[in-house]
Design a protein around this motif. Structure first.
Motif, PDB file in Angstrom:
ATOM      1  N   VAL A 152     -24.381  38.408  33.541  1.00  0.00           N
ATOM      2  CA  VAL A 152     -23.794  37.281  32.804  1.00  0.00           C
ATOM      3  C   VAL A 152     -22.619  36.777  33.644  1.00  0.00           C
ATOM      4  O   VAL A 152     -21.903  37.573  34.257  1.00  0.00           O
ATOM      5  N   LEU A 153     -22.433  35.462  33.702  1.00  0.00           N
ATOM      6  CA  LEU A 153     -21.315  34.908  34.475  1.00  0.00           C
ATOM      7  C   LEU A 153     -20.058  34.881  33.601  1.00  0.00           C
ATOM      8  O   LEU A 153     -20.027  34.206  32.581  1.00  0.00           O
ATOM      9  N   PRO A 154     -19.021  35.627  33.988  1.00  0.00           N
ATOM     10  CA  PRO A 154     -17.817  35.718  33.146  1.00  0.00           C
ATOM     11  C   PRO A 154     -16.850  34.549  33.338  1.00  0.00           C
ATOM     12  O   PRO A 154     -16.836  33.920  34.386  1.00  0.00           O
ATOM     13  N   GLU A 155     -16.066  34.318  32.301  1.00  0.00           N
ATOM     14  CA  GLU A 155     -15.017  33.287  32.377  1.00  0.00           C
ATOM     15  C   GLU A 155     -13.690  33.889  31.944  1.00  0.00           C
ATOM     16  O   GLU A 155     -13.665  34.669  30.985  1.00  0.00           O
ATOM     17  N   PRO A 156     -12.597  33.491  32.586  1.00  0.00           N
ATOM     18  CA  PRO A 156     -11.291  34.008  32.135  1.00  0.00           C
ATOM     19  C   PRO A 156     -10.837  33.329  30.851  1.00  0.00           C
ATOM     20  O   PRO A 156     -11.172  32.167  30.615  1.00  0.00           O
ATOM     21  N   VAL A 157     -10.108  34.053  30.017  1.00  0.00           N
ATOM     22  CA  VAL A 157      -9.450  33.462  28.836  1.00  0.00           C
ATOM     23  C   VAL A 157      -7.956  33.645  29.066  1.00  0.00           C
ATOM     24  O   VAL A 157      -7.452  34.774  29.059  1.00  0.00           O
ATOM     25  N   ILE A 158      -7.273  32.540  29.325  1.00  0.00           N
ATOM     26  CA  ILE A 158      -5.840  32.596  29.650  1.00  0.00           C
ATOM     27  C   ILE A 158      -5.070  32.086  28.429  1.00  0.00           C
ATOM     28  O   ILE A 158      -5.384  30.996  27.927  1.00  0.00           O
ATOM     29  N   PRO A 159      -4.074  32.838  27.937  1.00  0.00           N
ATOM     30  CA  PRO A 159      -3.349  32.345  26.756  1.00  0.00           C
ATOM     31  C   PRO A 159      -2.589  31.050  27.052  1.00  0.00           C
ATOM     32  O   PRO A 159      -2.116  30.861  28.173  1.00  0.00           O
TER      33      PRO A 159
ATOM     34  N   TYR B  82     -15.244  39.341  18.444  1.00  0.00           N
ATOM     35  CA  TYR B  82     -15.991  39.624  19.677  1.00  0.00           C
ATOM     36  C   TYR B  82     -16.366  41.093  19.775  1.00  0.00           C
ATOM     37  O   TYR B  82     -15.768  41.943  19.109  1.00  0.00           O
ATOM     38  N   ASP B  83     -17.335  41.363  20.652  1.00  0.00           N
ATOM     39  CA  ASP B  83     -17.709  42.739  20.964  1.00  0.00           C
ATOM     40  C   ASP B  83     -16.847  43.136  22.177  1.00  0.00           C
ATOM     41  O   ASP B  83     -17.135  42.755  23.305  1.00  0.00           O
ATOM     42  N   CYS B  84     -15.774  43.870  21.898  1.00  0.00           N
ATOM     43  CA  CYS B  84     -14.729  44.068  22.918  1.00  0.00           C
ATOM     44  C   CYS B  84     -14.851  45.404  23.638  1.00  0.00           C
ATOM     45  O   CYS B  84     -15.035  46.444  23.002  1.00  0.00           O
ATOM     46  N   VAL B  85     -14.716  45.350  24.945  1.00  0.00           N
ATOM     47  CA  VAL B  85     -14.676  46.563  25.770  1.00  0.00           C
ATOM     48  C   VAL B  85     -13.325  46.559  26.495  1.00  0.00           C
ATOM     49  O   VAL B  85     -13.051  45.652  27.287  1.00  0.00           O
ATOM     50  N   TYR B  86     -12.476  47.537  26.161  1.00  0.00           N
ATOM     51  CA  TYR B  86     -11.138  47.592  26.751  1.00  0.00           C
ATOM     52  C   TYR B  86     -10.950  48.917  27.465  1.00  0.00           C
ATOM     53  O   TYR B  86     -11.345  49.963  26.949  1.00  0.00           O
ATOM     54  N   CYS B  87     -10.313  48.859  28.622  1.00  0.00           N
ATOM     55  CA  CYS B  87     -10.125  50.134  29.311  1.00  0.00           C
ATOM     56  C   CYS B  87      -8.740  50.297  29.922  1.00  0.00           C
ATOM     57  O   CYS B  87      -7.996  49.331  30.078  1.00  0.00           O
ATOM     58  N   VAL B  88      -8.393  51.542  30.194  1.00  0.00           N
ATOM     59  CA  VAL B  88      -7.168  51.864  30.920  1.00  0.00           C
ATOM     60  C   VAL B  88      -7.625  52.024  32.370  1.00  0.00           C
ATOM     61  O   VAL B  88      -8.387  52.941  32.689  1.00  0.00           O
ATOM     62  N   ALA B  89      -7.197  51.093  33.220  1.00  0.00           N
ATOM     63  CA  ALA B  89      -7.777  51.002  34.569  1.00  0.00           C
ATOM     64  C   ALA B  89      -7.073  51.963  35.529  1.00  0.00           C
ATOM     65  O   ALA B  89      -6.321  51.546  36.418  1.00  0.00           O
TER      66      ALA B  89
ATOM     67  N   LEU C  31     -18.702  43.017  35.222  1.00  0.00           N
ATOM     68  CA  LEU C  31     -20.140  42.730  35.259  1.00  0.00           C
ATOM     69  C   LEU C  31     -20.974  43.866  34.663  1.00  0.00           C
ATOM     70  O   LEU C  31     -22.040  43.634  34.105  1.00  0.00           O
ATOM     71  N   LEU C  32     -20.453  45.091  34.753  1.00  0.00           N
ATOM     72  CA  LEU C  32     -21.175  46.239  34.168  1.00  0.00           C
ATOM     73  C   LEU C  32     -21.454  46.041  32.691  1.00  0.00           C
ATOM     74  O   LEU C  32     -22.470  46.488  32.165  1.00  0.00           O
ATOM     75  N   TYR C  33     -20.500  45.381  32.009  1.00  0.00           N
ATOM     76  CA  TYR C  33     -20.625  45.225  30.548  1.00  0.00           C
ATOM     77  C   TYR C  33     -21.176  43.857  30.162  1.00  0.00           C
ATOM     78  O   TYR C  33     -21.186  43.501  29.001  1.00  0.00           O
ATOM     79  N   GLN C  34     -21.602  43.088  31.152  1.00  0.00           N
ATOM     80  CA  GLN C  34     -22.168  41.746  30.914  1.00  0.00           C
ATOM     81  C   GLN C  34     -21.207  40.927  30.065  1.00  0.00           C
ATOM     82  O   GLN C  34     -21.610  40.244  29.113  1.00  0.00           O
ATOM     83  N   ALA C  35     -19.913  41.018  30.426  1.00  0.00           N
ATOM     84  CA  ALA C  35     -18.893  40.329  29.623  1.00  0.00           C
ATOM     85  C   ALA C  35     -18.926  38.821  29.884  1.00  0.00           C
ATOM     86  O   ALA C  35     -19.002  38.383  31.029  1.00  0.00           O
ATOM     87  N   GLU C  36     -18.867  38.060  28.784  1.00  0.00           N
ATOM     88  CA  GLU C  36     -18.831  36.599  28.928  1.00  0.00           C
ATOM     89  C   GLU C  36     -17.406  36.114  29.117  1.00  0.00           C
ATOM     90  O   GLU C  36     -17.153  35.118  29.765  1.00  0.00           O
ATOM     91  N   LEU C  37     -16.468  36.813  28.479  1.00  0.00           N
ATOM     92  CA  LEU C  37     -15.072  36.377  28.504  1.00  0.00           C
ATOM     93  C   LEU C  37     -14.159  37.510  28.946  1.00  0.00           C
ATOM     94  O   LEU C  37     -14.397  38.677  28.596  1.00  0.00           O
TER      95      LEU C  37
ATOM     96  N   ILE D 202     -16.583  40.799  25.417  1.00  0.00           N
ATOM     97  CA  ILE D 202     -15.423  40.570  26.274  1.00  0.00           C
ATOM     98  C   ILE D 202     -14.992  41.883  26.915  1.00  0.00           C
ATOM     99  O   ILE D 202     -15.192  42.961  26.349  1.00  0.00           O
ATOM    100  N   PHE D 203     -14.423  41.769  28.109  1.00  0.00           N
ATOM    101  CA  PHE D 203     -13.908  42.959  28.809  1.00  0.00           C
ATOM    102  C   PHE D 203     -12.493  42.667  29.302  1.00  0.00           C
ATOM    103  O   PHE D 203     -12.215  41.553  29.759  1.00  0.00           O
TER     104      PHE D 203
END
Ligand code: AMP
Length: 335
Positions: free
Chosen positions: A176-183, A38-45, A140-146, A9-10
């Protein structure tokens, strides 16, 4: 850390100002909950932030404060990849290639671009227009699914998916085609003074927005002055009772109870008392977080170490995708 077989996830937040209750409810709460599974990638944009005008000294401090707040809230750099966007140049490099695979018309349809253009008509820069393409590159750089985001970012994640699909079709499967996860609850926290509009970091009316760094008196004052309605009933109904519904959502998020349990808890309670109790729940949630954040923000060496390790890890992953993309588009690779 075991990341094999875990979905990637990203997500990211812009350090254009201090984080708000909305940043936590819409994004960070989910980020924290997803760290183990999950294998999480988080950043300060930070690169996304300069589409608006910022004072460099404030911006620099905000970037470090946002990082400290991530950590204080419970983002664990041992469990995930945590970094600052501008430390990984591959984001800008992929964005250019994606620009050439994005149609002007589809970028022009982005609701956020239209809204932000109206908010600051003197600074409708190309970066603001291109923002969703850079965001597509981030994901897309991280091939995030979610991609865990608030409601306002759903359209951007869908654009990232469309760009990925187009690129894959044009060159061969790459992204990988990403999908949003909305709470389910908290996808859009609204302003306390304007409960139909999003609570936003860059707010002129300070009473409309509660920051995660606000002191207890400020939090209580803001909640006490929150707009409600002329009714007396505490019930969730966004269309008819936006102010009360927003306060119920905030209470649910920060006290950790469901909306229906909150409705039961406040059945028969007056609005003034209700607003006070929502404020108190937020203050109690923030108390330990702010203490930890203050400690971390003062430890510059630790923050530098977290950023360095995170950027190295992120850059390795990003480079794998970027090399593949360079090959696919036909760039001659240096030997
Ligand atoms: P930004 O502050 O625009 O960088 O947004 C960072 C993340 O927080 C995104 O996933 C947004 O969708 C989310 N977010 C920002 N403001 C709110 C809000 N008021 N309610 C819910 N989510 C929000």
């Amino acid at each position: 850390m075991e990341t094999q077989n875990k979905k990637r996830i990203f997500s990211a937040v812009k350090p254009t100002g201090a984080l708000t209750l909305g940043s936590y409810a819409g994004a960070l709460k989910n980020w924290i909950a997803m760290q183990d599974e999950y294998d999480c990638v988080y950043c300060v944009a930070d690169m996304h932030s300069i589409t608006v005008r910022l004072l460099p000294a404030d911006f620099r401090r905000n970037t470090l404060d946002v990082l400290a707040m991530y950590l204080a809230l419970g983002i664990n750099p041992e469990k995930c990849t945590l970094f600052v966007q501008s430390h990984v140049p591959a984001h800008a490099e992929l964005a250019w290639i994606l620009n050439c695979n994005t149609l002007f018309g589809e970028a022009k349809r982005m609701t956020q671009f239209k809204e932000k253009s109206k908010q600051d008509p003197d600074n409708v820069n190309v970066g603001l227009f291109d923002y969703p393409v850079l965001m597509a590159a981030d994901i897309l750089l991280y091939q995030a699914e979610l991609v865990p985001v608030g409601q306002d970012q759903k359209q951007h994640v869908e654009l990232a998916r469309n760009i990925a699909q187009r690129f894959n079709g044009r060159y061969s499967p790459t992204f990988v085609l990403p999908e949003p996860v909305i709470p389910k609850c908290g996808a859009k926290i609204c302003g306390l003074q304007n409960p139909t509009g999003k609570m936003s970091k860059s707010e002129d009316n300070q009473n409309n927005c509660v920051y995660l760094a606000d002191d207890p008196d400020t939090v209580m004052r803001k909640f006490k002055s929150a707009v409600t309605d002329s009714d007396t009933c505490i019930k969730f109904d966004c269309a008819k009772k936006p102010g009360i519904s927003n306060l119920l959502t905030v209470y649910s998020t920060f006290a950790g109870v469901s909306i229906s349990d909150a409705e039961k808890e406040f059945c028969g309670c007056g609005y003034a008392d209700f607003k006070k109790r929502v404020g108190e729940a937020v203050v109690e949630f923030l108390r330990p977080v702010q203490a930890e954040c203050k400690k971390l923000a003062a430890d510059k060496a630790y923050l530098q170490a977290v950023m360095k390790t995170g950027a190295e890890k992120a850059a390795r992953e990003a480079r794998k995708t970027l090399s593949k993309v360079y090959r696919k588009v036909g760039f001659v690779l240096p030997e």
